[in-house]
Design an enzyme around this catalytic site. Structure first.
Site, PDB file in Angstrom:
ATOM      1  N   ARG A 175       0.838  -1.205   0.000  1.00 47.97           N
ATOM      2  CA  ARG A 175       0.000   0.000   0.000  1.00 47.97           C
ATOM      3  C   ARG A 175       0.871   1.253   0.000  1.00 47.97           C
ATOM      4  NH1 ARG A 175      -5.013  -1.896   0.245  1.00 47.97           N
ATOM      5  NH2 ARG A 175      -5.261  -3.890   1.323  1.00 47.97           N
ATOM      6  N   ASN A 212       4.556   6.614 -13.680  1.00 43.30           N
ATOM      7  CA  ASN A 212       5.246   7.870 -13.950  1.00 43.30           C
ATOM      8  C   ASN A 212       6.675   7.555 -14.377  1.00 43.30           C
ATOM      9  OD1 ASN A 212       2.995   9.398 -13.062  1.00 43.30           O
ATOM     10  ND2 ASN A 212       3.640   9.158 -10.931  1.00 43.30           N
ATOM     11  N   HIS A 227       1.431   2.198 -10.223  1.00 48.56           N
ATOM     12  CA  HIS A 227       0.400   2.564  -9.247  1.00 48.56           C
ATOM     13  C   HIS A 227      -0.894   1.868  -9.647  1.00 48.56           C
ATOM     14  CE1 HIS A 227       2.452   6.252  -7.506  1.00 48.56           C
ATOM     15  NE2 HIS A 227       3.107   6.164  -8.637  1.00 48.56           N
ATOM     16  N   VAL A 286      10.376   8.228  -6.828  1.00 48.64           N
ATOM     17  CA  VAL A 286      11.174   7.077  -6.394  1.00 48.64           C
ATOM     18  C   VAL A 286      11.675   6.364  -7.651  1.00 48.64           C
ATOM     19  CG1 VAL A 286      11.227   4.929  -5.090  1.00 48.64           C
ATOM     20  CG2 VAL A 286       9.777   6.829  -4.294  1.00 48.64           C
ATOM     21  N   ILE A 346       2.093   4.813   0.970  1.00 48.83           N
ATOM     22  CA  ILE A 346       2.105   5.478   2.274  1.00 48.83           C
ATOM     23  C   ILE A 346       1.254   6.747   2.266  1.00 48.83           C
ATOM     24  CG2 ILE A 346       4.112   7.013   1.970  1.00 48.83           C
ATOM     25  CD1 ILE A 346       5.159   5.916   4.674  1.00 48.83           C
ATOM     26  N   HIS A 395       7.865   1.407 -10.818  1.00 52.74           N
ATOM     27  CA  HIS A 395       6.678   0.959 -10.087  1.00 52.74           C
ATOM     28  C   HIS A 395       5.420   1.328 -10.839  1.00 52.74           C
ATOM     29  CE1 HIS A 395       7.913   4.947  -8.633  1.00 52.74           C
ATOM     30  NE2 HIS A 395       6.609   5.223  -8.532  1.00 52.74           N
TER      31      HIS A 395
HETATM   32  P1  5GP Z   1       6.063   8.230  -7.906  1.00 53.25           P
HETATM   33  O1  5GP Z   1       5.720   9.654  -7.533  1.00 53.25           O
HETATM   34  O2  5GP Z   1       7.554   8.012  -7.937  1.00 53.25           O
HETATM   35  O3  5GP Z   1       5.375   7.756  -9.156  1.00 53.25           O
HETATM   36  O4  5GP Z   1       5.461   7.336  -6.757  1.00 53.25           O
HETATM   37  C1  5GP Z   1       6.134   7.082  -5.567  1.00 53.25           C
HETATM   38  C2  5GP Z   1       5.098   6.704  -4.553  1.00 53.25           C
HETATM   39  O5  5GP Z   1       5.764   6.104  -3.456  1.00 53.25           O
HETATM   40  C3  5GP Z   1       4.303   7.884  -3.996  1.00 53.25           C
HETATM   41  O6  5GP Z   1       2.922   7.697  -4.259  1.00 53.25           O
HETATM   42  C4  5GP Z   1       4.627   7.854  -2.493  1.00 53.25           C
HETATM   43  O7  5GP Z   1       3.503   8.175  -1.701  1.00 53.25           O
HETATM   44  C5  5GP Z   1       5.092   6.434  -2.280  1.00 53.25           C
HETATM   45  N1  5GP Z   1       6.049   6.264  -1.203  1.00 53.25           N
HETATM   46  C6  5GP Z   1       7.151   7.020  -0.956  1.00 53.25           C
HETATM   47  N2  5GP Z   1       7.826   6.549   0.110  1.00 53.25           N
HETATM   48  C7  5GP Z   1       7.136   5.455   0.534  1.00 53.25           C
HETATM   49  C8  5GP Z   1       7.348   4.539   1.617  1.00 53.25           C
HETATM   50  O8  5GP Z   1       8.303   4.609   2.397  1.00 53.25           O
HETATM   51  N3  5GP Z   1       6.430   3.539   1.758  1.00 53.25           N
HETATM   52  C9  5GP Z   1       5.349   3.418   0.910  1.00 53.25           C
HETATM   53  N4  5GP Z   1       4.509   2.406   1.129  1.00 53.25           N
HETATM   54  N5  5GP Z   1       5.122   4.268  -0.123  1.00 53.25           N
HETATM   55  C10 5GP Z   1       6.011   5.277  -0.294  1.00 53.25           C
END
Ligand code: 5GP
Length: 116
Positions: free
Chosen positions: A32, A89, A104, A98, A34, A102
């Site tokens: 899930r 993304n 979503h 990150v 965060i 990944h």
């Molecule tokens: P991005 O913006 O890179 O597409 O998505 C990264 C996602 O990772 C974000 O939705 C953010 O909320 C989630 N995220 C960042 N750090 C953590 C973490 O330590 N644990 C979890 N479960 N999600 C994280």
């Protein structure tokens, strides 16, 4: 982009940071988000492939991209979602924060017509 083993998802895979894991197999894990942007917001990541983003993918990555998408479908079913949206993304300009690739999985809300 060069893969950094100290990114937050690499630490989650190694168990150095706790996460709410909802699905795992030999290729991928799902946990899930965060900071959920929908009632169901789950991230699906490869466990061994060191890929920063979709924009870096090559032919050798086709299988893991497929496993990630299949896992999204399995998790959606597990979560009881009839409809869902997946988002990937790629790069800072797209909102990526990150740099471990990944997917979503978003659900539990009516997205209506959306923007795509
Ligand atoms: P991005 O913006 O890179 O597409 O998505 C990264 C996602 O990772 C974000 O939705 C953010 O909320 C989630 N995220 C960042 N750090 C953590 C973490 O330590 N644990 C979890 N479960 N999600 C994280």
């Amino acid at each position: 982009m060069k893969y950094d083993n100290e990114n937050i998802f690499a630490k989650i895979i190694r168990g150095e940071i706790p996460s709410d894991i909802v699905y795992e197999d030999e290729n991928v894990m799902a946990f899930r988000d965060i900071s959920p942007q929908a009632p169901v917001h789950i991230l699906i990541i490869p466990k061994t492939a060191e890929i920063c983003m979709l924009g870096d993918c090559e032919e050798k990555d086709v299988q893991i991209l497929g496993w990630m998408n299949l896992a999204a479908a399995k998790v959606a079913k597990q979560e009881g979602l009839k409809s869902f949206r997946t988002v990937m993304n790629s790069g800072a300009g797209a909102g990526q924060t990150v740099y471990h690739i990944h997917l979503h999985l978003l659900g539990g809300v009516d997205f209506g017509e959306g923007i795509v």
